[in-house]
Enzyme design. Structure first.
Site, PDB file in Angstrom:
ATOM      1  CE  LYS A  38      -4.232  -1.788   1.759  1.00  0.00           C
ATOM      2  NZ  LYS A  38      -5.218  -1.497   2.765  1.00  0.00           N
ATOM      3  N   GLY A  62      -8.754  -6.616   3.564  1.00  0.00           N
ATOM      4  CA  GLY A  62      -9.729  -7.260   4.191  1.00  0.00           C
ATOM      5  C   GLY A  62     -10.173  -6.641   5.427  1.00  0.00           C
ATOM      6  N   GLY A  63      -9.902  -5.244   5.256  1.00  0.00           N
ATOM      7  CA  GLY A  63     -10.495  -4.339   6.401  1.00  0.00           C
ATOM      8  C   GLY A  63      -9.576  -4.536   7.834  1.00  0.00           C
ATOM      9  CE  LYS A  90      -7.929  15.870   8.627  1.00  0.00           C
ATOM     10  NZ  LYS A  90      -7.547  15.781   9.877  1.00  0.00           N
ATOM     11  CG  HIS A  96     -12.590  -1.110   8.216  1.00  0.00           C
ATOM     12  ND1 HIS A  96     -13.132   0.164   7.949  1.00  0.00           N
ATOM     13  CD2 HIS A  96     -11.788  -1.197   9.533  1.00  0.00           C
ATOM     14  CE1 HIS A  96     -12.524   0.848   9.055  1.00  0.00           C
ATOM     15  NE2 HIS A  96     -12.138  -0.112   9.942  1.00  0.00           N
ATOM     16  CE  LYS A 109     -15.440  -2.384  -0.597  1.00  0.00           C
ATOM     17  NZ  LYS A 109     -14.731  -2.987  -1.894  1.00  0.00           N
ATOM     18  NE  ARG A 136      -9.092  -8.839  -4.517  1.00  0.00           N
ATOM     19  CZ  ARG A 136     -10.143  -8.428  -4.223  1.00  0.00           C
ATOM     20  NH1 ARG A 136     -11.126  -8.209  -5.009  1.00  0.00           N
ATOM     21  NH2 ARG A 136     -10.331  -7.607  -2.831  1.00  0.00           N
TER      22      ARG A 136
HETATM   23  P1  ADP Z   1      -8.348  -2.886   3.184  1.00  0.00           P
HETATM   24  O1  ADP Z   1      -7.522  -3.508   2.024  1.00  0.00           O
HETATM   25  O2  ADP Z   1      -8.288  -3.510   4.194  1.00  0.00           O
HETATM   26  O3  ADP Z   1      -9.742  -2.905   2.362  1.00  0.00           O
HETATM   27  P2  ADP Z   1      -8.712   0.115   2.674  1.00  0.00           P
HETATM   28  O4  ADP Z   1      -7.506   1.008   2.664  1.00  0.00           O
HETATM   29  O5  ADP Z   1      -9.197  -0.482   1.360  1.00  0.00           O
HETATM   30  O6  ADP Z   1      -8.330  -1.425   3.303  1.00  0.00           O
HETATM   31  O7  ADP Z   1      -9.930   0.644   3.393  1.00  0.00           O
HETATM   32  C1  ADP Z   1     -10.922  -0.251   3.969  1.00  0.00           C
HETATM   33  C2  ADP Z   1     -11.917   0.575   4.684  1.00  0.00           C
HETATM   34  O8  ADP Z   1     -11.332   1.345   5.762  1.00  0.00           O
HETATM   35  C3  ADP Z   1     -12.428   1.803   3.830  1.00  0.00           C
HETATM   36  O9  ADP Z   1     -13.434   1.209   2.880  1.00  0.00           O
HETATM   37  C4  ADP Z   1     -12.949   2.831   4.779  1.00  0.00           C
HETATM   38  O10 ADP Z   1     -13.960   2.313   5.452  1.00  0.00           O
HETATM   39  C5  ADP Z   1     -11.789   2.662   5.908  1.00  0.00           C
HETATM   40  N1  ADP Z   1     -10.810   3.673   5.806  1.00  0.00           N
HETATM   41  C6  ADP Z   1      -9.510   3.565   5.079  1.00  0.00           C
HETATM   42  N2  ADP Z   1      -8.776   4.385   4.992  1.00  0.00           N
HETATM   43  C7  ADP Z   1      -9.410   5.323   5.726  1.00  0.00           C
HETATM   44  C8  ADP Z   1      -9.186   6.899   6.172  1.00  0.00           C
HETATM   45  N3  ADP Z   1      -7.970   7.500   5.804  1.00  0.00           N
HETATM   46  N4  ADP Z   1     -10.123   7.511   7.062  1.00  0.00           N
HETATM   47  C9  ADP Z   1     -11.371   6.833   7.211  1.00  0.00           C
HETATM   48  N5  ADP Z   1     -11.676   5.602   6.949  1.00  0.00           N
HETATM   49  C10 ADP Z   1     -10.837   4.838   6.226  1.00  0.00           C
END
Ligand code: ADP
Length: 449
Positions: free
Chosen positions: A116, A164-165, A201, A235, A237, A291
């Site tokens: 990331k 995966g959140g 942030k 986190h 969906k 993917r």
């Molecule tokens: P993953 O790869 O685990 O899915 P993500 O970076 O896509 O991680 O983030 C998953 C979820 O976490 C997002 O959909 C959002 O709900 C929350 N999230 C991620 N980054 C932020 C942020 N900077 N501020 C607030 N919520 C966030």
């Protein structure tokens, strides 16, 4: 075109890929663990190979067993599906080294976006707006405090290899930061084998809006509009819709153009999704998934394009020979993820399905590998069905969704269908006026009733 494709996955997504292959006249090879010998994708595939015992690490993540299955069955290509090995660059590389085609992006793009920190840096370079945060990894508490004070608290610590959140920790102030940093690093090391952590942030009430793309590896990239995936629990969906109730046509085409021009610079190949948080009219890149996604049918319903078919065509050397203006997005689509879980406690509910009746009719699609008499094993993800509904307008879509949920029968196990039934009556959801924390807040409030 390929003659035979091995599907390195299970459940509804394996079946989804089998369906695309079938329509293209391609033979399929299913692989399965001993727990999955009776699944629908195994029953429908032309051939099947058992690749190991129930735990994923011994079967669906067992690279030598999968490559052997592909070799002995004479497959030309491997579709990795979703999860499991789909974002494993080494697997993609090994598939190619075995003279098989990997139906997905190049191993380089998978590893670039899988990290990331690197993904965010690349996003910035190719012109995508990113969430304010650290320039790369943060190592010491002092460094973390300096970054956080510059961007402002609260902040989110994120594992570079997270997914995966998982792998995220909030720090509300400088006092909380050192401990949050050390916990995040320890958890990241334990879960992902990598303790690289970066800071972002924490946005207060954003929406999760993602753009579906297809690239042909020759610099042609098309987008299929956005999906709003703000309805999340932990986190993860829960329900996705397209178009987003929050965007207007101008914002939609602006972000679509930004994404396609960025990915053309990478000459991205295959299906991919760029995820953004959206707040006060601004988009902030969070990650790219290299993917297919669980919620891809939502985009298929509004565009009429079979994304898996396109993935296969591109992997076989095909070009994207249509232009963006040929992609017509029409109507509204919503997907409900139906999990084998208690709808209130979310405790998994594996077991035997005693009755199964899927809804139908105009604009209704069910992607599920369930059937009456099938036993949902306890070893895997609890997603057992996706109900996807399309309507000319959001209102029509909602009316149809209510009707379809009412018809859906999955007996013998608990499912999250009742949660979706409650959700589609909720005024906040009906107004489309929700953000990423809203669902959890609503679940908490209504749990106290
Ligand atoms: P993953 O790869 O685990 O899915 P993500 O970076 O896509 O991680 O983030 C998953 C979820 O976490 C997002 O959909 C959002 O709900 C929350 N999230 C991620 N980054 C932020 C942020 N900077 N501020 C607030 N919520 C966030």
């Amino acid at each position: 075109m390929f003659e035979k494709v091995l599907i390195a996955n299970r459940g509804e997504i394996a079946l989804r890929i089998h369906r695309a292959c079938r329509e293209m006249g391609i033979r399929t090879v299913a692989v399965h663990s001993t727990a999955d010998a009776d699944t629908m994708h195994v029953r429908l595939a032309d051939e099947s190979v058992c690749i190991g015992p129930p735990p994923s690490k011994d079967s669906y993540l067992n690279i030598p067993a999968i490559l052997t299955a592909a070799t002995i069955t004479g497959a030309d290509a491997v579709h990795p599906g979703i999860g499991f090995l789909s974002e494993n660059a080494q697997f993609a590389q090994m598939v190619e080294e075995h003279d098989l085609v990997f139906i997905g992006p190049s191993p380089e793009h998978i590893s670039l976006m899988g990290d990331k920190v690197q993904a965010k840096e690349t996003a910035r370079e190719i012109g995508l707006p990113v969430v304010p945060g650290s320039d790369g990894a943060v190592d010491t508490p002092d460094e973390a405090v300096a970054v956080a004070e510059e961007i402002g608290f609260p902040v989110l610590l994120k594992a570079s290899s997270g997914g995966g959140g998982r792998g995220m920790k909030i720090a509300n102030n400088a006092a909380e930061l050192p401990e949050a940093l050390s916990t995040c690093r320890q958890e990241a090391l334990a879960a992902f084998g990598d303790d690289t952590v970066y800071i972002e942030k924490l946005l207060g009430q954003p929406r999760h809006i993602e753009i579906q793309v297809l690239g042909d590896g020759h610099g042609n990239v098309l987008h299929f509009g956005e999906r709003d995936c703000s309805l999340q629990r932990r986190h993860q969906k829960v329900l996705e819709e397209a178009p987003s109730p929050a965007l207007n046509a101008k914002e939609r085409s602006r972000i679509g153009e930004t994404v396609t021009s960025a990915l053309s610079k990478l000459a991205y190949r295959s299906a991919g999704t760029i995820e953004f948080l959206y707040e006060n009219g601004e988009f902030f890149f969070i990650e790219m998934n290299t993917r297919l996604q669980v919620e891809h049918p939502v985009s298929e319903m509004i565009s009429g394009v079979d994304l898996v078919r396109e993935q296969i065509r591109i992997a076989a050397g095909g070009h994207l020979d249509v232009s963006q203006s040929d992609i017509i997005l029409a109507g509204h689509a919503i997907e409900c993820r139906i999990n084998a879980e208690n709808p209130v406690t979310f405790v998994p509910s594996p077991g035997t399905v005693t009755d199964f009746h899927a809804p139908g009719g105009l604009g209704v699609r069910v992607d599920s590998a369930l059937y009456s008499g099938y036993t949902v094993p306890p070893h895997y993800d609890s997603l057992v069905a996706k109900l996807i509904v399309h309507g000319k307008t959001r209102n029509e879509c909602l009316m149809r969704l209510r009707r379809a949920l009412e018809e859906f029968v999955i007996g013998g196990i608990e499912t999250t269908t009742p949660l979706h039934q409650r959700l589609v009556e909720n005024p906040t959801f009906l107004n489309g006026d929700y953000h990423i924390h809203w669902l959890e807040e609503w679940l908490e409030e209504t749990a106290e009733d």
